[in-house]
Motif scaffolding. Structure first.
Motif, PDB file in Angstrom:
ATOM      1  N   VAL A 146       2.470  -3.038   6.080  1.00  0.00           N
ATOM      2  CA  VAL A 146       1.078  -2.786   6.479  1.00  0.00           C
ATOM      3  C   VAL A 146       0.704  -1.332   6.217  1.00  0.00           C
ATOM      4  O   VAL A 146      -0.386  -1.034   5.704  1.00  0.00           O
ATOM      5  CB  VAL A 146       0.869  -3.136   7.969  1.00  0.00           C
ATOM      6  CG1 VAL A 146      -0.547  -2.762   8.411  1.00  0.00           C
ATOM      7  CG2 VAL A 146       1.107  -4.623   8.207  1.00  0.00           C
ATOM      8  N   ASP A 147       1.609  -0.415   6.553  1.00  0.00           N
ATOM      9  CA  ASP A 147       1.306   1.002   6.379  1.00  0.00           C
ATOM     10  C   ASP A 147       1.131   1.364   4.907  1.00  0.00           C
ATOM     11  O   ASP A 147       0.248   2.146   4.539  1.00  0.00           O
ATOM     12  CB  ASP A 147       2.425   1.849   6.994  1.00  0.00           C
ATOM     13  CG  ASP A 147       1.950   3.250   7.358  1.00  0.00           C
ATOM     14  OD1 ASP A 147       0.730   3.468   7.453  1.00  0.00           O
ATOM     15  OD2 ASP A 147       2.795   4.138   7.557  1.00  0.00           O
ATOM     16  N   ALA A 172      -2.696  -6.504   7.662  1.00  0.00           N
ATOM     17  CA  ALA A 172      -3.276  -5.500   6.772  1.00  0.00           C
ATOM     18  C   ALA A 172      -4.740  -5.805   6.471  1.00  0.00           C
ATOM     19  O   ALA A 172      -5.595  -4.903   6.491  1.00  0.00           O
ATOM     20  CB  ALA A 172      -2.469  -5.418   5.479  1.00  0.00           C
ATOM     21  N   GLN A 173      -5.043  -7.070   6.219  1.00  0.00           N
ATOM     22  CA  GLN A 173      -6.399  -7.457   5.852  1.00  0.00           C
ATOM     23  C   GLN A 173      -7.251  -7.854   7.055  1.00  0.00           C
ATOM     24  O   GLN A 173      -8.461  -8.093   6.908  1.00  0.00           O
ATOM     25  CB  GLN A 173      -6.358  -8.612   4.853  1.00  0.00           C
ATOM     26  CG  GLN A 173      -5.632  -8.283   3.569  1.00  0.00           C
ATOM     27  CD  GLN A 173      -5.542  -9.464   2.626  1.00  0.00           C
ATOM     28  OE1 GLN A 173      -6.280 -10.442   2.740  1.00  0.00           O
ATOM     29  NE2 GLN A 173      -4.620  -9.397   1.666  1.00  0.00           N
ATOM     30  N   VAL A 228      -2.480  -0.235   3.964  1.00  0.00           N
ATOM     31  CA  VAL A 228      -3.745   0.248   4.549  1.00  0.00           C
ATOM     32  C   VAL A 228      -3.573   1.484   5.426  1.00  0.00           C
ATOM     33  O   VAL A 228      -4.497   1.857   6.148  1.00  0.00           O
ATOM     34  CB  VAL A 228      -4.427  -0.877   5.366  1.00  0.00           C
ATOM     35  CG1 VAL A 228      -4.858  -2.018   4.463  1.00  0.00           C
ATOM     36  CG2 VAL A 228      -3.505  -1.395   6.471  1.00  0.00           C
ATOM     37  N   HIS A 229      -2.404   2.122   5.399  1.00  0.00           N
ATOM     38  CA  HIS A 229      -2.157   3.341   6.187  1.00  0.00           C
ATOM     39  C   HIS A 229      -2.418   3.100   7.675  1.00  0.00           C
ATOM     40  O   HIS A 229      -3.120   3.875   8.330  1.00  0.00           O
ATOM     41  CB  HIS A 229      -3.023   4.495   5.687  1.00  0.00           C
ATOM     42  CG  HIS A 229      -2.682   4.942   4.303  1.00  0.00           C
ATOM     43  ND1 HIS A 229      -3.115   6.132   3.776  1.00  0.00           N
ATOM     44  CD2 HIS A 229      -1.942   4.350   3.327  1.00  0.00           C
ATOM     45  CE1 HIS A 229      -2.666   6.255   2.534  1.00  0.00           C
ATOM     46  NE2 HIS A 229      -1.952   5.188   2.245  1.00  0.00           N
ATOM     47  N   ARG A 230      -1.806   2.043   8.195  1.00  0.00           N
ATOM     48  CA  ARG A 230      -1.997   1.717   9.609  1.00  0.00           C
ATOM     49  C   ARG A 230      -0.726   1.067  10.137  1.00  0.00           C
ATOM     50  O   ARG A 230      -0.083   0.276   9.441  1.00  0.00           O
ATOM     51  CB  ARG A 230      -3.199   0.767   9.763  1.00  0.00           C
ATOM     52  CG  ARG A 230      -3.506   0.355  11.177  1.00  0.00           C
ATOM     53  CD  ARG A 230      -4.917  -0.253  11.263  1.00  0.00           C
ATOM     54  NE  ARG A 230      -5.188  -1.207  10.218  1.00  0.00           N
ATOM     55  CZ  ARG A 230      -4.838  -2.503  10.249  1.00  0.00           C
ATOM     56  NH1 ARG A 230      -4.179  -2.975  11.280  1.00  0.00           N
ATOM     57  NH2 ARG A 230      -5.147  -3.313   9.247  1.00  0.00           N
ATOM     58  N   ALA A 267      -6.424 -15.915   7.791  1.00  0.00           N
ATOM     59  CA  ALA A 267      -6.218 -16.923   6.750  1.00  0.00           C
ATOM     60  C   ALA A 267      -5.634 -16.335   5.470  1.00  0.00           C
ATOM     61  O   ALA A 267      -5.445 -17.056   4.489  1.00  0.00           O
ATOM     62  CB  ALA A 267      -7.538 -17.621   6.432  1.00  0.00           C
ATOM     63  N   ALA A 268      -5.341 -15.037   5.459  1.00  0.00           N
ATOM     64  CA  ALA A 268      -4.820 -14.395   4.250  1.00  0.00           C
ATOM     65  C   ALA A 268      -3.454 -14.974   3.888  1.00  0.00           C
ATOM     66  O   ALA A 268      -2.646 -15.296   4.753  1.00  0.00           O
ATOM     67  CB  ALA A 268      -4.714 -12.894   4.451  1.00  0.00           C
ATOM     68  N   VAL A 269      -3.232 -15.100   2.581  1.00  0.00           N
ATOM     69  CA  VAL A 269      -1.977 -15.678   2.079  1.00  0.00           C
ATOM     70  C   VAL A 269      -1.285 -14.651   1.178  1.00  0.00           C
ATOM     71  O   VAL A 269      -1.919 -14.109   0.269  1.00  0.00           O
ATOM     72  CB  VAL A 269      -2.245 -16.968   1.284  1.00  0.00           C
ATOM     73  CG1 VAL A 269      -0.938 -17.529   0.726  1.00  0.00           C
ATOM     74  CG2 VAL A 269      -2.919 -18.005   2.173  1.00  0.00           C
TER      75      VAL A 269
END
Length: 213
Positions: free
Chosen positions: A78-79, A25-26, A82-84, A30-32
């Motif tokens: 994810v959707d 999504a980001q 972030v709409h993806r 490294a996102a947690v």
């Protein structure tokens, strides 16, 4: 015992899927994820995999259904964020499910089911492409690609009627979700709403209504 084993597998995969969700999504390796997301993802994955095992039973198709169920948890997360719908999740799920359908046809003699599933997957994708061209604001291309594995599974399981039921239930789930957002003033009439999660919910409910194989 099979649903229990699948549930334990889901609980083990949950934290990893939560990390994959936030990183996709980001777009940050490294996102947690927050603890709440990890807990919810873990519980949802465990329940999804247990349900998939209970419906499918011990047969080659189960591997593809389990993979798709786990992928659905990530895709929905994810959707919603972030709409993806990332191809890196959707396309491998389609490939694994197709392979499982092929092996099931060889081992269990389900060649007719496999052919019906493949034809309906292609039809669902084609209809999605047409809808995307006619109303690009209403349906993303990620949603169109998601129709292929859902069409394959629903078509294999119960033919065109089950596929139509799943899509209809998805539309109803999407409409209900939009009304809730409007009622709670978290969205307006022009706010874009992700269509992937309702599609996944509709497919899951359709399979549950169809019952075990």
């Amino acid at each position: 015992m099979l649903p229990l084993a699948a549930a334990l597998l889901g609980l083990a995969l949950g934290p990893w899927l939560a990390r994959a969700t936030v990183r996709l999504a980001q777009r940050d390796a490294a996102a947690v994820p927050a603890r709440t997301r990890v807990a919810l993802t873990t519980l949802l994955t465990g329940a999804s995999l247990a349900g998939a095992a209970a419906l499918t039973g011990a047969r080659p198709l189960l591997a593809g259904v389990l993979w798709l169920a786990a992928a659905a948890v990530v895709l929905a997360g994810v959707d919603l964020a972030v709409h993806r719908l990332p191809d890196v999740v959707t396309l491998p799920a389609l490939a694994v499910l197709t392979a499982a359908v092929a092996v099931d046809a060889l081992v269990e003699g389900t060649g007719r089911r496999a052919l019906a599933g493949l034809l309906l997957a292609a039809a669902a994708f084609a209809v999605g492409v047409v809808l995307r061209l006619l109303a690009p604001a209403g349906l993303g291309f990620g949603d169109v690609k998601l129709l292929a594995p859902l069409g394959l599974l629903l078509g294999w399981w119960g033919g065109g009627l089950l596929l139509l039921t799943g899509v209809l239930l998805g539309l109803l789930a999407g409409a209900a979700g939009s009304l809730v957002l409007l009622a709670t003033r978290r969205a307006g009439w022009r706010t874009a709403v992700p269509f992937g999660p309702p599609l996944l919910v509709g497919a899951a409910v359709a399979l549950a209504l169809a019952g075990p194989l």
